[in-house]
Design a protein around this motif. Structure first.
Motif, mmCIF file in Angstrom:
data_model
loop_
_atom_site.group_PDB
_atom_site.id
_atom_site.type_symbol
_atom_site.label_atom_id
_atom_site.label_comp_id
_atom_site.label_asym_id
_atom_site.label_seq_id
_atom_site.Cartn_x
_atom_site.Cartn_y
_atom_site.Cartn_z
ATOM 1 N N TRP A 138 51.158 -21.850 35.470
ATOM 2 C CA TRP A 138 52.533 -21.751 35.951
ATOM 3 C C TRP A 138 52.754 -20.413 36.655
ATOM 4 O O TRP A 138 53.330 -20.349 37.741
ATOM 5 C CB TRP A 138 53.468 -21.917 34.746
ATOM 6 C CG TRP A 138 54.887 -21.516 34.923
ATOM 7 C CD1 TRP A 138 55.903 -22.306 35.399
ATOM 8 C CD2 TRP A 138 55.488 -20.255 34.602
ATOM 9 N NE1 TRP A 138 57.089 -21.601 35.392
ATOM 10 C CE2 TRP A 138 56.861 -20.345 34.910
ATOM 11 C CE3 TRP A 138 54.995 -19.059 34.077
ATOM 12 C CZ2 TRP A 138 57.745 -19.288 34.712
ATOM 13 C CZ3 TRP A 138 55.876 -18.004 33.887
ATOM 14 C CH2 TRP A 138 57.219 -18.119 34.202
ATOM 15 N N SER A 139 52.249 -19.339 36.036
ATOM 16 C CA SER A 139 52.507 -18.012 36.598
ATOM 17 C C SER A 139 51.785 -17.834 37.926
ATOM 18 O O SER A 139 52.244 -17.103 38.800
ATOM 19 C CB SER A 139 52.105 -16.914 35.609
ATOM 20 O OG SER A 139 50.705 -16.895 35.429
ATOM 21 N N ARG A 140 50.659 -18.527 38.089
ATOM 22 C CA ARG A 140 49.956 -18.435 39.370
ATOM 23 C C ARG A 140 50.572 -19.377 40.412
ATOM 24 O O ARG A 140 50.774 -19.018 41.562
ATOM 25 C CB ARG A 140 48.488 -18.782 39.164
ATOM 26 C CG ARG A 140 47.692 -18.652 40.433
ATOM 27 C CD ARG A 140 46.219 -18.826 40.204
ATOM 28 N NE ARG A 140 45.567 -19.061 41.488
ATOM 29 C CZ ARG A 140 45.177 -18.087 42.293
ATOM 30 N NH1 ARG A 140 45.345 -16.845 41.942
ATOM 31 N NH2 ARG A 140 44.610 -18.362 43.448
ATOM 32 N N GLN A 141 50.884 -20.604 39.967
ATOM 33 C CA GLN A 141 51.390 -21.590 40.937
ATOM 34 C C GLN A 141 52.785 -21.237 41.454
ATOM 35 O O GLN A 141 53.168 -21.677 42.537
ATOM 36 C CB GLN A 141 51.386 -22.978 40.312
ATOM 37 C CG GLN A 141 49.962 -23.502 40.127
ATOM 38 C CD GLN A 141 49.879 -25.009 40.139
ATOM 39 O OE1 GLN A 141 50.847 -25.693 39.853
ATOM 40 N NE2 GLN A 141 48.727 -25.532 40.473
ATOM 41 N N LEU A 142 53.549 -20.461 40.691
ATOM 42 C CA LEU A 142 54.850 -20.036 41.197
ATOM 43 C C LEU A 142 54.707 -19.266 42.512
ATOM 44 O O LEU A 142 55.626 -19.219 43.317
ATOM 45 C CB LEU A 142 55.557 -19.138 40.178
ATOM 46 C CG LEU A 142 56.551 -19.829 39.264
ATOM 47 C CD1 LEU A 142 57.207 -18.813 38.347
ATOM 48 C CD2 LEU A 142 57.630 -20.550 40.065
ATOM 49 N N GLN A 143 53.547 -18.665 42.697
ATOM 50 C CA GLN A 143 53.336 -17.916 43.936
ATOM 51 C C GLN A 143 53.007 -18.827 45.116
ATOM 52 O O GLN A 143 53.192 -18.438 46.260
ATOM 53 C CB GLN A 143 52.205 -16.897 43.746
ATOM 54 C CG GLN A 143 52.548 -15.834 42.712
ATOM 55 C CD GLN A 143 51.333 -15.048 42.265
ATOM 56 O OE1 GLN A 143 50.650 -14.437 43.076
ATOM 57 N NE2 GLN A 143 51.043 -15.075 40.988
ATOM 58 N N THR A 144 52.516 -20.035 44.824
ATOM 59 C CA THR A 144 52.002 -20.868 45.921
ATOM 60 C C THR A 144 52.679 -22.226 46.040
ATOM 61 O O THR A 144 52.614 -22.849 47.091
ATOM 62 C CB THR A 144 50.490 -21.138 45.709
ATOM 63 O OG1 THR A 144 50.324 -21.735 44.408
ATOM 64 C CG2 THR A 144 49.684 -19.861 45.774
ATOM 65 N N ASP A 145 53.318 -22.711 44.991
ATOM 66 C CA ASP A 145 53.814 -24.091 44.960
ATOM 67 C C ASP A 145 55.337 -24.078 45.116
ATOM 68 O O ASP A 145 56.069 -23.726 44.209
ATOM 69 C CB ASP A 145 53.414 -24.725 43.622
ATOM 70 C CG ASP A 145 53.823 -26.189 43.525
ATOM 71 O OD1 ASP A 145 54.823 -26.578 44.165
ATOM 72 O OD2 ASP A 145 53.147 -26.930 42.799
ATOM 73 N N VAL A 146 55.792 -24.479 46.302
ATOM 74 C CA VAL A 146 57.217 -24.346 46.618
ATOM 75 C C VAL A 146 58.073 -25.287 45.766
ATOM 76 O O VAL A 146 59.221 -24.957 45.439
ATOM 77 C CB VAL A 146 57.457 -24.561 48.130
ATOM 78 C CG1 VAL A 146 57.290 -26.020 48.512
ATOM 79 C CG2 VAL A 146 58.844 -24.064 48.529
ATOM 80 N N VAL A 147 57.533 -26.438 45.368
ATOM 81 C CA VAL A 147 58.317 -27.364 44.544
ATOM 82 C C VAL A 147 58.543 -26.764 43.158
ATOM 83 O O VAL A 147 59.654 -26.789 42.621
ATOM 84 C CB VAL A 147 57.631 -28.752 44.441
ATOM 85 C CG1 VAL A 147 58.431 -29.676 43.522
ATOM 86 C CG2 VAL A 147 57.489 -29.377 45.822
ATOM 87 N N LEU A 148 57.498 -26.180 42.593
ATOM 88 C CA LEU A 148 57.619 -25.514 41.300
ATOM 89 C C LEU A 148 58.601 -24.346 41.387
ATOM 90 O O LEU A 148 59.478 -24.165 40.535
ATOM 91 C CB LEU A 148 56.238 -25.018 40.862
ATOM 92 C CG LEU A 148 56.151 -24.357 39.485
ATOM 93 C CD1 LEU A 148 56.521 -25.337 38.386
ATOM 94 C CD2 LEU A 148 54.736 -23.813 39.251
ATOM 95 N N ARG A 149 58.459 -23.550 42.456
ATOM 96 C CA ARG A 149 59.312 -22.363 42.621
ATOM 97 C C ARG A 149 60.772 -22.772 42.768
ATOM 98 O O ARG A 149 61.670 -22.162 42.195
ATOM 99 C CB ARG A 149 58.830 -21.584 43.843
ATOM 100 C CG ARG A 149 59.212 -20.135 43.823
ATOM 101 C CD ARG A 149 58.315 -19.330 44.734
ATOM 102 N NE ARG A 149 58.302 -19.847 46.085
ATOM 103 C CZ ARG A 149 57.196 -20.048 46.810
ATOM 104 N NH1 ARG A 149 56.022 -19.763 46.325
ATOM 105 N NH2 ARG A 149 57.283 -20.524 48.034
#
Lengths: 217, 217
Positions: free
Chosen positions: A89-100
């Motif tokens: 989660w902490s990594r994908q928040l930087q790359t995944d716009v849907v998650l962010r």
């Protein structure tokens, strides 16, 4: 060859959801107008309202997508699974716009008193409590650890960490390290010693997980 | 008898700050217009701009007021002081509109990218790190505990806890219990055993502190 109707409907829905996520991420719930979303998605109002009953429904779909971006990539079990969820989660928040976008909408819902505000937090709390219950069955937790309040605490801490990380203005680049530190601080109070030494908290785990194929089932 | 000029100026400034805090708390930064603030305060635009250079300056004054609502009430030292800061904060958020407005503005600043976003978090981090450094001098911390990252972690956790507590829709009534739980979970990983058993984490401490007189010096 023409695509089957159902396939096209799925793609239209995903296109609208993705365009909405981009705009929610950029300008928040209030700033992302329906017309702008339609323009970004290249979709008609008719198709938007066929798939989502309102802008709020669209926002809720984005928020509810959060754990679906994470869980299918994981094979680990118990506390390691919980660690992996937070690292990924902490990594994908930087790359995944849907998650962010989902995280931003959830935070806004909390402070702006949007309807159903508690729901996306509750979904994460449930995911984390399931892992903690499994960890308990595996003998990884210390006696007396209450799983429900601990799951609430973890979701609160992750929520706060990403806010401070975002406010620091480095596009959340330090979020994986903050997440690792959370576990270093919490584990002595919740896990049995054998588990504390065995768990892998290295943020680089997330890079490998990100490149993995979704696990079936 | 007429009040001295300086006294009246202080009261005008406080009145404007309090009215602004009420509106920031109710409707957030964007929703609280200058005219509404003037109406609530019964003040003129001239006096507002004499004391605050802009609406952003007013918001910054409210945010910076946060720790001033807490610290003067405390006599304890080291880790107990840090525990007391968080217990008092978690209770006062329910009753103190200036503190609550400061927290809401800080959270909005983080997610909306308002200027100087990191500042109010940084002020809290500094307050907490000072307590941790004192705790270290008193032999209360385990060897190897790094005070700066731990202070960051505590501010992040408090930020997240109040957001989840607010989202739960009970006017943050459960925040003191969440704060107590945070310490129960964290202390085994940071404090020496003698300190863990000695610290008083009971949320009722905050009630007594709230009724105490500010400590001089």
């Amino acid at each position: 060859m023409r695509q089957p109707k159902q396939q096209r409907a799925v793609e239209t829905r995903e296109g609208i959801l993705h365009a909405a996520a981009e705009l929610f991420d950029e300008m928040g719930y209030a700033g992302a107008g329906i017309n702008r979303i339609l323009e970004r998605a290249g979709a008609t109002a008719g198709s938007l309202y066929f798939h989502f009953d309102s802008k709020e429904g669209l926002a809720r779909a984005v928020m509810n997508r959060q754990s679906e971006r994470i869980l299918p990539l994981l094979e680990s079990q118990g506390l390691q699974r919980l660690v992996d969820i937070t690292l990924l989660w902490s990594r994908q928040l930087q790359t995944d716009v849907v998650l962010r976008a989902g995280v931003r909408l959830t935070t806004e819902a909390g402070i702006l008193g949007m309807g159903e505000a508690a729901t996306p937090y509750a979904a994460w709390v449930q995911v984390m409590e399931d892992c903690l219950l499994a960890a308990g069955d595996r003998g990884e937790l210390q006696a007396g650890v209450e799983t429900a309040p601990l799951a609430e605490h973890l979701v609160a801490t992750c929520t706060g960490m990403q806010l401070l990380s975002e406010a620091a203005g480095n596009d959340r680049a330090d979020l994986p390290q903050r997440t690792q530190r959370m576990w270093q601080l919490l584990l002595p109070g919740i896990a049995v010693p054998a588990t504390v030494v065995r768990l892998d908290l290295d943020p680089r785990r997330a890079e490998a997980l990100e490149q993995s194929e979704p696990v079936s089932g």
